[in-house]
Structure formats: C-alpha cells, structure tokens
Enzyme design. Structure first.
Site, PDB file in Angstrom:
ATOM      1  N   ASP A 140     -11.549  20.948   0.261  1.00 21.84           N
ATOM      2  CA  ASP A 140     -11.149  21.665   1.547  1.00 21.84           C
ATOM      3  C   ASP A 140      -9.847  21.955   1.762  1.00 21.84           C
ATOM      4  O   ASP A 140      -8.992  21.810   0.832  1.00 21.84           O
ATOM      5  CB  ASP A 140     -12.120  21.077   2.724  1.00 21.84           C
ATOM      6  CG  ASP A 140     -11.471  19.622   3.012  1.00 21.84           C
ATOM      7  OD1 ASP A 140     -10.287  19.204   2.437  1.00 21.84           O
ATOM      8  OD2 ASP A 140     -12.335  18.911   3.411  1.00 21.84           O
ATOM      9  N   SER A 157      -9.710   8.982   5.192  1.00 20.99           N
ATOM     10  CA  SER A 157     -10.572   9.800   4.412  1.00 20.99           C
ATOM     11  C   SER A 157     -10.633   9.837   3.099  1.00 20.99           C
ATOM     12  O   SER A 157     -11.527  10.145   2.407  1.00 20.99           O
ATOM     13  CB  SER A 157     -10.707  11.259   5.120  1.00 20.99           C
ATOM     14  OG  SER A 157      -9.528  11.927   4.832  1.00 20.99           O
ATOM     15  N   HIS A 177      -8.311  17.892   1.641  1.00 21.25           N
ATOM     16  CA  HIS A 177      -8.718  16.957   0.568  1.00 21.25           C
ATOM     17  C   HIS A 177      -8.888  17.256  -0.659  1.00 21.25           C
ATOM     18  O   HIS A 177      -9.584  18.487  -1.126  1.00 21.25           O
ATOM     19  CB  HIS A 177      -9.993  16.197   0.897  1.00 21.25           C
ATOM     20  CG  HIS A 177      -9.926  15.801   2.240  1.00 21.25           C
ATOM     21  ND1 HIS A 177     -10.441  16.489   3.548  1.00 21.25           N
ATOM     22  CD2 HIS A 177      -9.555  14.813   2.692  1.00 21.25           C
ATOM     23  CE1 HIS A 177     -10.156  15.682   4.679  1.00 21.25           C
ATOM     24  NE2 HIS A 177      -9.726  14.569   4.263  1.00 21.25           N
TER      25      HIS A 177
END
Length: 363
Positions: free
Chosen positions: A339, A49, A342
């Site tokens: 978040d 990600s 991340h």
C-alpha cells in the site's frame, strides 16, 4: 503501522520495518540446530504496524487491514490483520529461527496457550512513542502493550512456573518498532506537534520515550532488546503524494528528521548498555537497507518503487486499501510497497535477510 490521520490519510509506517535479526552465531543454521528452547526460547514484538500480526482486529479503530486485498499472498489467502500482502518481519524471524511458522497476535481470540511459550506480538498498527500518536487513531498505545505484557508474564508463570518464566524473559529476543507514525503523521502530516516542538526537540522527546520503554522491559526481566531505527519516511509513496512529488525523489524533511532521531537513538542505546547490567540493547538500522532497496530496486529483484500495489498506490492504506478498488495490481511480486506506506512481503524478506547480522549481538 499505519496511522490514519484525522483527515483519513494514514501514516504509519511504522512502518516499516522491519525486521530483524537472526542468527549468525556462526551461521543461521548453527543457531537453529541448537535446541531453540535453550538458546532463543521466544520472540516478542512491541510497536506498530510493521510487526502487528492482528492486534487491531477487534478494537474500535479505522486502522485495520483484516480484509482483502491485505493478506492475499498469506497462507490460505487470509487477511489476518497484517499490514502487507503476506508475511511481516516478525513471521520471517520466528520461521528462520526454527521457532514456529508465524508469530501470532497476543489479542488473537484463537491464540493457543502453547504459543505463549514461544512468543507473541503485542504491536498495534498506528501507534508510536508519542502517546498522542495512538490517541489520534484509537489504537493500542505502548503503555497498554506493556500492560498486556504483564498479563502475558502472569500467564507464563501459571503454565511453567516462575523459574522457567524468568529464563524465557531473559533469553527471548524482544523487539520494539516505532517512531514512523510519530514523525510522519503526528509531526509532519497533521502538524499537531509542530505547535510546540521543532524537529530537534521532538526527536529528543521520542528518544527519551524509547529509552524509558526499554528500561521498563528490563525491569520486567527482559535482557535482549532490539530497537529499530526510523525508516526513510520521505520515500513512502503517501508522503511523496502529500508533498506533490509522487513521481520524483524522496521528500527531504521527513528523511532528515528520521536520520536525526536515529543518530540520537543509537547513542542512547549505547548508554543503556553501559548502565543496565547483563542487558544487550541493540540498535537495528533499517533506514539504510530500505533506502538501498528504494534507490536500487532491480539489484534486489524488484522494479516499482514510486507507488504501492493497492489501488493507485499513491495514498491508499488501511480502509482506503480495499477489494472494491479496480486499480489494485494483479502481480505484487515486483513492488517495493504493497500500500502507500507498507512494504510487500518480498521487500520484508529482503530486509530481514540483510539484518541477520544483528542477532549475533544478542548472543
């Protein structure tokens, strides 16, 4: 990059990070002023990600972020599938190199043929070196990312011919960002791999997988390969929450596992450089730069470290981080994390600026 565990807790991080690299041949401007097509014709990203720019959008998985508040600082305020409030490291890299404004996802249905010439991201949030990691959350494993890459090579040859394709592959900068989901989720959070591995043997398994992936890229014509270290996973808000230390320091065990993996990875990449003719395989340390930001946020113009901006900032990630949560912060400019796994665009920018030195190792 983020891995949602079977209980709905995501871990990815793969987070992280990060980043990488660019130019300092003499200075970044020096590299950018050289015709890009002849110096660094393209950038390719594989992994999780941290560098996924939208490949998960159209797959059947809960590991997605193509909805608000993700992307609220991105151009046009669009949620593109980037696991952040704005740009991610792959975007900063191609921008700094003067290649293009953003690095698109290979699986983006609106991808333009011209983008193939200058690079794409094959990364998938939630994946890892361990095949079980991607299987747990139904995302694109590294083995499938390689298959996408082979299709990409075929398309390139159809556009510009074999000779130019071989040039692009040999001169492009190719990055691999993984290990965070493996260590944080598959090993520590779910505990599945702890049934058969201790930390030393599991990190051996991951390093072997990273090395095999680099060799596969080399076999397909890639010569400039940067592989990211694991970040300080025990400092992620989600991991601190799960361990009951959301307001305290970092969790030791995940950090120690990350450091052990990193030491072994660095040594393995040295061996690859000695055994792969004409290859430049570069170890990219993101552990220390991110840890410095976390421990000294004000030095970098940031303030809030113990939680992310989204929701309570303690556990929300992916589908748990959504526009229905009334607790999401109004101003994320001072946050290290967007978040619970991340980093924010601001953090990524700092990291990438600190990692410019690595490009010099490719040229």
């Amino acid at each position: 990059m983020h891995l949602l565990s079977m209980k709905g807790v995501s871990i990815s991080t793969t987070f992280f990070f990060i980043f990488s690299a660019f130019a300092v041949f003499c200075t970044i401007e020096a590299v950018i002023n050289i015709p890009v097509n002849e110096t660094i014709p393209a950038v390719l990203m594989f992994g999780d990600s941290i560098v996924d720019t939208g490949n998960n959008n159209n797959i059947k998985s809960i590991v997605k972020c193509n909805f608000p508040p993700y992307g609220r600082e991105f151009k046009g305020g669009i949620s593109t599938g980037r696991f952040s409030n704005g740009k991610v490291p792959s975007d900063f890299l191609v921008e700094e190199l003067g290649i293009k404004e953003f690095l698109p996802a290979y699986r983006d249905p609106t991808l333009q043929p011209k983008d193939l010439l200058t690079g794409v991201s094959f990364a998938s949030g939630g994946t890892g070196y361990d095949p079980l990691t991607s299987e747990l959350v139904s995302v694109i494993p590294l083995s499938e990312q390689i298959q996408d890459f082979k299709k990409y090579i075929g398309k390139l040859k159809g556009m510009v011919g074999e000779e130019r394709t071989n040039f692009i592959l040999a001169k492009c900068l190719t990055f691999l960002v993984a290990s965070s989901n493996d260590i944080a989720n598959t090993y520590f959070l779910t505990g599945i791999r702890r049934l058969h591995y201790d930390v030393p043997s599991y990190t051996d398994f991951l390093v072997k997988a990273a090395s095999s992936f680099a060799k596969e890229l080399y076999g397909l014509g890639v010569r400039r390969i940067g592989i990211f270290s694991a970040p300080p996973l025990g400092c992620l808000p989600a991991l601190k929450t799960v361990n009951g230390d959301s307001e305290k320091g970092c969790v030791d065990d995940p950090n120690e596992a990350a450091k052990l993996f990193n030491a072994k990875l660095s040594a393995e990449l040295d061996d690859l450089n000695n055994n792969l003719p004409h290859a430049k395989v570069v170890y990219i340390d993101v552990y220390d730069p991110l840890l410095d930001i976390i421990q000294n946020p004000k030095k970098h113009g940031l303030e809030i470290v113990n939680k992310g901006c989204c929701g309570t900032g303690t556990i929300e990630v992916s589908v748990l981080c959504n526009q229905l949560d009334p607790h999401t912060c109004a101003d994320d400019s001072k946050y290290v994390f967007f978040d619970s796994y991340h980093p924010t665009e601001a953090t990524y920018k700092i990291l990438v600026n600190q990692l410019k030195k690595y490009v010099n190792n490719f040229l």
